[in-house]
Scaffold this motif. Structure first.
Motif, PDB file in Angstrom:
ATOM      1  N   GLU A  49       8.522 -29.970 -36.239  1.00  0.00           N
ATOM      2  CA  GLU A  49       8.846 -28.594 -35.794  1.00  0.00           C
ATOM      3  C   GLU A  49       8.128 -28.358 -34.617  1.00  0.00           C
ATOM      4  O   GLU A  49       8.089 -27.890 -33.620  1.00  0.00           O
ATOM      5  CB  GLU A  49       8.884 -27.598 -36.929  1.00  0.00           C
ATOM      6  CG  GLU A  49      10.121 -27.792 -37.847  1.00  0.00           C
ATOM      7  CD  GLU A  49      10.046 -26.813 -39.066  1.00  0.00           C
ATOM      8  OE1 GLU A  49       8.721 -26.125 -39.281  1.00  0.00           O
ATOM      9  OE2 GLU A  49      10.865 -26.733 -39.823  1.00  0.00           O
ATOM     10  N   ALA A  50       6.575 -28.615 -34.965  1.00  0.00           N
ATOM     11  CA  ALA A  50       5.486 -28.326 -33.875  1.00  0.00           C
ATOM     12  C   ALA A  50       5.787 -29.293 -32.585  1.00  0.00           C
ATOM     13  O   ALA A  50       5.864 -28.485 -31.332  1.00  0.00           O
ATOM     14  CB  ALA A  50       4.304 -28.270 -34.360  1.00  0.00           C
ATOM     15  N   LYS A  51       6.140 -30.090 -32.776  1.00  0.00           N
ATOM     16  CA  LYS A  51       6.476 -31.166 -31.713  1.00  0.00           C
ATOM     17  C   LYS A  51       7.835 -30.691 -30.931  1.00  0.00           C
ATOM     18  O   LYS A  51       7.905 -30.643 -29.725  1.00  0.00           O
ATOM     19  CB  LYS A  51       6.629 -32.545 -32.146  1.00  0.00           C
ATOM     20  CG  LYS A  51       6.616 -33.495 -30.860  1.00  0.00           C
ATOM     21  CD  LYS A  51       6.770 -34.993 -31.137  1.00  0.00           C
ATOM     22  CE  LYS A  51       6.912 -36.126 -30.446  1.00  0.00           C
ATOM     23  NZ  LYS A  51       7.263 -37.496 -30.686  1.00  0.00           N
ATOM     24  N   ALA A  52       8.840 -30.381 -31.671  1.00  0.00           N
ATOM     25  CA  ALA A  52      10.134 -29.991 -30.995  1.00  0.00           C
ATOM     26  C   ALA A  52       9.797 -28.793 -30.419  1.00  0.00           C
ATOM     27  O   ALA A  52      10.416 -28.369 -29.169  1.00  0.00           O
ATOM     28  CB  ALA A  52      11.079 -29.513 -32.240  1.00  0.00           C
ATOM     29  N   ASN A  53       9.111 -27.859 -30.966  1.00  0.00           N
ATOM     30  CA  ASN A  53       8.636 -26.443 -30.091  1.00  0.00           C
ATOM     31  C   ASN A  53       7.888 -26.784 -28.821  1.00  0.00           C
ATOM     32  O   ASN A  53       8.164 -25.983 -27.872  1.00  0.00           O
ATOM     33  CB  ASN A  53       7.870 -25.762 -31.120  1.00  0.00           C
ATOM     34  CG  ASN A  53       8.527 -25.040 -32.202  1.00  0.00           C
ATOM     35  OD1 ASN A  53       9.594 -24.885 -32.035  1.00  0.00           O
ATOM     36  ND2 ASN A  53       7.711 -24.871 -33.273  1.00  0.00           N
ATOM     37  N   ARG A  54       6.853 -27.752 -29.039  1.00  0.00           N
ATOM     38  CA  ARG A  54       6.359 -28.181 -27.778  1.00  0.00           C
ATOM     39  C   ARG A  54       7.373 -28.613 -26.538  1.00  0.00           C
ATOM     40  O   ARG A  54       7.300 -28.306 -25.490  1.00  0.00           O
ATOM     41  CB  ARG A  54       5.291 -29.173 -27.915  1.00  0.00           C
ATOM     42  CG  ARG A  54       4.079 -28.425 -28.705  1.00  0.00           C
ATOM     43  CD  ARG A  54       2.664 -29.562 -28.647  1.00  0.00           C
ATOM     44  NE  ARG A  54       3.285 -30.617 -29.223  1.00  0.00           N
ATOM     45  CZ  ARG A  54       2.832 -31.048 -30.393  1.00  0.00           C
ATOM     46  NH1 ARG A  54       2.481 -30.251 -31.288  1.00  0.00           N
ATOM     47  NH2 ARG A  54       3.245 -32.294 -30.930  1.00  0.00           N
ATOM     48  N   LEU A  55       8.257 -29.550 -27.178  1.00  0.00           N
ATOM     49  CA  LEU A  55       9.111 -30.061 -26.214  1.00  0.00           C
ATOM     50  C   LEU A  55      10.135 -29.054 -25.726  1.00  0.00           C
ATOM     51  O   LEU A  55      10.449 -29.063 -24.329  1.00  0.00           O
ATOM     52  CB  LEU A  55      10.179 -31.419 -27.060  1.00  0.00           C
ATOM     53  CG  LEU A  55       9.116 -32.486 -27.185  1.00  0.00           C
ATOM     54  CD1 LEU A  55      10.172 -33.279 -27.943  1.00  0.00           C
ATOM     55  CD2 LEU A  55       8.933 -33.273 -26.053  1.00  0.00           C
ATOM     56  N   ARG A  56      10.477 -28.357 -26.459  1.00  0.00           N
ATOM     57  CA  ARG A  56      11.356 -27.153 -26.147  1.00  0.00           C
ATOM     58  C   ARG A  56      10.814 -26.144 -25.061  1.00  0.00           C
ATOM     59  O   ARG A  56      11.409 -25.748 -24.058  1.00  0.00           O
ATOM     60  CB  ARG A  56      11.835 -26.175 -27.387  1.00  0.00           C
ATOM     61  CG  ARG A  56      13.018 -25.219 -26.756  1.00  0.00           C
ATOM     62  CD  ARG A  56      13.443 -24.504 -28.100  1.00  0.00           C
ATOM     63  NE  ARG A  56      12.479 -23.840 -28.907  1.00  0.00           N
ATOM     64  CZ  ARG A  56      12.220 -24.209 -29.878  1.00  0.00           C
ATOM     65  NH1 ARG A  56      12.393 -25.432 -30.593  1.00  0.00           N
ATOM     66  NH2 ARG A  56      11.253 -23.702 -30.877  1.00  0.00           N
ATOM     67  N   GLU A  57       9.450 -26.007 -25.231  1.00  0.00           N
ATOM     68  CA  GLU A  57       8.722 -25.251 -24.476  1.00  0.00           C
ATOM     69  C   GLU A  57       8.601 -25.953 -23.026  1.00  0.00           C
ATOM     70  O   GLU A  57       8.763 -25.403 -22.003  1.00  0.00           O
ATOM     71  CB  GLU A  57       7.422 -24.739 -24.762  1.00  0.00           C
ATOM     72  CG  GLU A  57       7.600 -23.747 -26.117  1.00  0.00           C
ATOM     73  CD  GLU A  57       6.127 -23.266 -26.761  1.00  0.00           C
ATOM     74  OE1 GLU A  57       4.997 -24.049 -26.053  1.00  0.00           O
ATOM     75  OE2 GLU A  57       6.058 -22.596 -27.586  1.00  0.00           O
ATOM     76  N   GLU A  58       8.306 -27.388 -23.089  1.00  0.00           N
ATOM     77  CA  GLU A  58       8.174 -27.882 -21.787  1.00  0.00           C
ATOM     78  C   GLU A  58       9.456 -28.143 -21.029  1.00  0.00           C
ATOM     79  O   GLU A  58       9.393 -27.902 -19.892  1.00  0.00           O
ATOM     80  CB  GLU A  58       7.623 -29.474 -22.162  1.00  0.00           C
ATOM     81  CG  GLU A  58       6.210 -29.493 -22.540  1.00  0.00           C
ATOM     82  CD  GLU A  58       5.749 -30.925 -23.181  1.00  0.00           C
ATOM     83  OE1 GLU A  58       6.752 -31.828 -23.059  1.00  0.00           O
ATOM     84  OE2 GLU A  58       4.614 -31.003 -23.434  1.00  0.00           O
ATOM     85  N   ARG A  59      10.585 -28.239 -21.734  1.00  0.00           N
ATOM     86  CA  ARG A  59      12.011 -28.407 -21.065  1.00  0.00           C
ATOM     87  C   ARG A  59      12.065 -27.264 -20.654  1.00  0.00           C
ATOM     88  O   ARG A  59      12.618 -26.860 -19.541  1.00  0.00           O
ATOM     89  CB  ARG A  59      13.068 -28.593 -22.205  1.00  0.00           C
ATOM     90  CG  ARG A  59      12.824 -29.822 -22.711  1.00  0.00           C
ATOM     91  CD  ARG A  59      13.279 -31.098 -21.674  1.00  0.00           C
ATOM     92  NE  ARG A  59      13.197 -32.512 -22.545  1.00  0.00           N
ATOM     93  CZ  ARG A  59      13.347 -33.569 -21.836  1.00  0.00           C
ATOM     94  NH1 ARG A  59      13.609 -33.612 -20.491  1.00  0.00           N
ATOM     95  NH2 ARG A  59      13.347 -34.751 -22.522  1.00  0.00           N
ATOM     96  N   ILE A  60      11.843 -25.830 -21.423  1.00  0.00           N
ATOM     97  CA  ILE A  60      12.252 -24.465 -20.547  1.00  0.00           C
ATOM     98  C   ILE A  60      11.265 -24.342 -19.370  1.00  0.00           C
ATOM     99  O   ILE A  60      11.758 -23.834 -18.301  1.00  0.00           O
ATOM    100  CB  ILE A  60      11.826 -23.434 -21.725  1.00  0.00           C
ATOM    101  CG1 ILE A  60      13.013 -23.565 -22.894  1.00  0.00           C
ATOM    102  CG2 ILE A  60      11.756 -22.049 -21.140  1.00  0.00           C
ATOM    103  CD1 ILE A  60      12.421 -22.644 -23.964  1.00  0.00           C
ATOM    104  N   GLN A  61      10.095 -24.811 -19.465  1.00  0.00           N
ATOM    105  CA  GLN A  61       9.393 -24.827 -18.301  1.00  0.00           C
ATOM    106  C   GLN A  61       9.771 -25.537 -17.158  1.00  0.00           C
ATOM    107  O   GLN A  61       9.652 -25.052 -16.008  1.00  0.00           O
ATOM    108  CB  GLN A  61       7.849 -25.293 -18.822  1.00  0.00           C
ATOM    109  CG  GLN A  61       6.574 -24.796 -17.757  1.00  0.00           C
ATOM    110  CD  GLN A  61       6.587 -23.294 -17.229  1.00  0.00           C
ATOM    111  OE1 GLN A  61       6.763 -22.515 -17.797  1.00  0.00           O
ATOM    112  NE2 GLN A  61       6.524 -22.852 -15.926  1.00  0.00           N
ATOM    113  N   GLN A  62      10.181 -26.664 -17.443  1.00  0.00           N
ATOM    114  CA  GLN A  62      10.549 -27.599 -16.505  1.00  0.00           C
ATOM    115  C   GLN A  62      12.011 -26.945 -15.656  1.00  0.00           C
ATOM    116  O   GLN A  62      12.204 -27.019 -14.648  1.00  0.00           O
ATOM    117  CB  GLN A  62      11.122 -28.977 -16.865  1.00  0.00           C
ATOM    118  CG  GLN A  62       9.553 -29.885 -17.303  1.00  0.00           C
ATOM    119  CD  GLN A  62      10.005 -31.203 -17.733  1.00  0.00           C
ATOM    120  OE1 GLN A  62      11.273 -31.379 -18.026  1.00  0.00           O
ATOM    121  NE2 GLN A  62       8.986 -32.103 -18.099  1.00  0.00           N
ATOM    122  N   ALA A  63      12.676 -26.462 -16.660  1.00  0.00           N
ATOM    123  CA  ALA A  63      14.036 -25.899 -16.202  1.00  0.00           C
ATOM    124  C   ALA A  63      13.765 -24.537 -15.248  1.00  0.00           C
ATOM    125  O   ALA A  63      14.379 -24.467 -14.258  1.00  0.00           O
ATOM    126  CB  ALA A  63      14.946 -25.644 -17.433  1.00  0.00           C
TER     127      ALA A  63
END
Length: 554
Positions: A49-63
């Motif tokens: 869940e933590a990794k998914a949150n980090r990936l989601r935040e990274e994806r959101i930042q990249q978008a």
């Protein structure tokens, strides 16, 4: 034996107890393992869940970064498009302003031309009124003479009737006297009476014929003048006096520098390609094109228009545009010839003759435009032939072609009337048309009825006030003779007479003529001009030798 049994039983009991104890221990161990697995799974779930949150935040930042970049690029593109639109709008506004200025100039020129046309129409109306009044007076005189002649004929008829009655009475009296006195028979007396009346009738008939012939001779000249006046009155063609200068209008004086080019290379290339002189002076927004040949001047004018419009002005481009313009002019010549014969209603003309008719538009005869002169002569001939009851089609055809020898490409040492006759015979024209063309300057005998008509109409068209100028024809002949003199030398490619005949520009083949030979050639040409020609002032002979190297990359 009992001990063994006890031992066995003890072992069995121990096994059973061990089994149950092992089972309990295994269940406890399994519970521990399950508890550890659940804890590990919970840890892994938390890590996922933590990794998914980090990936989601990274994806959101990249978008967000991508959207920001796209927005910046879009804004830059919008600013660029706005700048281009503003520039294009400014250019369009400038073009509109220039077009408005050009339209204003054209409007002013049209207004001036309209005023000239109106002035000419007024002069033509005055002339037409004078001719109409003169024709009316001639008509009244002719009617009065016809009335006198009719009365004279009635008097002669009455006199003849009286003479006839007197002759009858005399015959009766003579018959009685002859029968009484001479003792003649009636047949003999009748013969003597018939002879006497025959002599008297011959005398009276001779007198009547003499009076009639004299009256016909008196009215023939007046009738002929009447036909000529009516023919001139029905025909009113324009006269275009040609000159040796054309004006090319430009939008600003900045264009003059482009036309001249670096060290004058552009203007030299243009003069060499067209054979005219380009005069760039202090005249505002205008360039003077000087040359005796109207075709060359038109080619130069159209070429300048295309070059200025395109903006790319250099020697290679100049030669390309001049060649293209020369081809378009040749096509226009054919079109002018076809339009002329359609307007005049002439059919079946050979294509080469049609082309020569088109070339008349760019030639002049004693300052009078040759095509307008030929069209006018054709219309005059048709009108006069209709008045005299002759073949209208042949007369109109001969009138159009009577000066065709002046535009021949060969230009041999023959009078233009004889040369035109040879051309008409070559292209299968009617014998009457051929004779009319050859005899319109009395250089051969007239055998066709329409030949005098062609000669008279040619004189009518050329003798109008201001229609011709003798100096222009002799001037053009002198310039042509200048060019022909230089072209006779070996190695000469092109030759142009410029500056009103004061300079002869000769372009030679660089491969066959050396620099030393070029100097000798200029001296030889000048000496030949001095021996064979008559001219005012002096003539400058300029020999141009230009070396060109051409290669193609494939």
């Amino acid at each position: 034996m009992p001990e063994i049994i006890y031992i066995v039983l003890a072992a069995v009991v121990a096994l059973v107890v061990g089994f149950f104890l092992g089972r309990q221990m295994a269940g406890k161990a399994r519970q521990d393992v399950e508890a550890q697995a659940q804890g590990r799974a919970a840890e892994l779930l938390q890590e996922a869940e933590a990794k998914a949150n980090r990936l989601r935040e990274e994806r959101i930042q990249q978008a967000k970064d991508k959207a920001r970049q796209v927005r910046n690029e879009s804004e830059q593109e919008i600013r660029r498009l706005r700048q281009e639109a503003d520039q294009d709008l400014a250019q369009r506004r400038e073009v509109v302003v220039q077009q408005e200025a050009s339209v204003k100039q054209l409007t002013q020129a049209s207004q001036r031309q309209l005023e000239q046309v109106q002035r000419k129409e007024k002069e033509l109306d005055v002339l037409r009124e004078k001719v109409s009044n003169e024709a009316q007076r001639q008509q009244e005189k002719f009617e009065a003479q016809e009335e006198k002649r009719r009365l004279h004929h009635e008097q002669l008829a009455a006199q003849l009737q009286e003479d006839q009655e007197a002759a009858d009475a005399l015959r009766h009296q003579l018959q009685q006297q002859l029968e009484t006195i001479a003792g003649l028979t009636a047949a003999e007396a009748r013969e003597q009476l018939v002879e006497s009346l025959k002599n008297e009738a011959q005398i009276q008939a001779s007198s009547f014929i003499k009076d009639t012939v004299a009256q016909a001779r008196l009215t023939a000249t007046k009738d002929a003048k009447k036909v000529v006046l009516e023919t001139i009155q029905r025909t009113a063609a324009e006269h275009a006096i040609e000159n040796c200068v054309s004006v090319f209008n430009i939008e600003s004086d900045d264009v003059k520098g482009k036309i001249i080019g670096r060290e004058g290379r552009n203007i030299r290339a243009l003069e060499a390609a067209t054979g005219v002189e380009i005069i760039v002076d202090d005249t505002p927004e205008a360039i003077i094109i000087s040359g005796f040949d109207p075709v060359r001047r038109e080619i130069a004018r159209l070429s300048l228009h295309l070059l200025v419009k395109d903006g790319r002005i250099h020697p290679a481009r100049i030669e390309e545009i001049v060649a293209k313009t020369r081809k378009n002019i040749e096509e226009e010549i054919v079109e002018i010839g076809e339009r002329t014969i359609v307007d005049l209603g002439i059919h079946g003309l050979h294509p080469e003759l049609i082309k020569m008719v088109g070339r008349m538009r760019f030639r002049s005869s004693y300052g009078q435009n040759l095509l307008q002169h030929s069209r006018e002569v054709a219309n005059l001939c048709a009108t006069m032939a209709a008045e005299l009851g002759l073949n209208v089609k042949h007369a109109k055809r001969a009138g159009l072609l009577h000066d065709i020898g002046k535009v021949s490409a060969e230009e041999p040492e023959l009078p233009h009337a004889i040369l035109g006759m040879e051309l008409a015979k070559k292209y299968k024209e009617h014998p009457d048309v051929v004779n009319a063309i050859g005899a319109h300057h009395d250089e051969m005998e007239m055998t066709a009825l329409i030949s005098p008509i062609i000669q008279a109409c040619d004189a009518i068209s050329g003798s109008r006030p201001g229609a011709r100028r003798e100096m222009m024809e002799s001037y053009i002949k002198r310039l042509k003779q200048l060019e022909e003199t230089a072209n006779a030398f070996k190695g000469v490619n092109q030759c142009y007479a410029i500056q009103a005949g004061r300079e002869l520009r000769v372009i030679v083949d660089a491969e066959n003529v050396t620099d030393d030979r070029a100097q000798e050639l200029s001296s030889e040409i000048s000496q030949k001009i001095e021996k064979e020609m008559q001219y005012p002032g002096q003539i400058k002979v300029t020999v141009i030798r230009e070396m060109r190297a051409v290669a193609y990359a494939k």
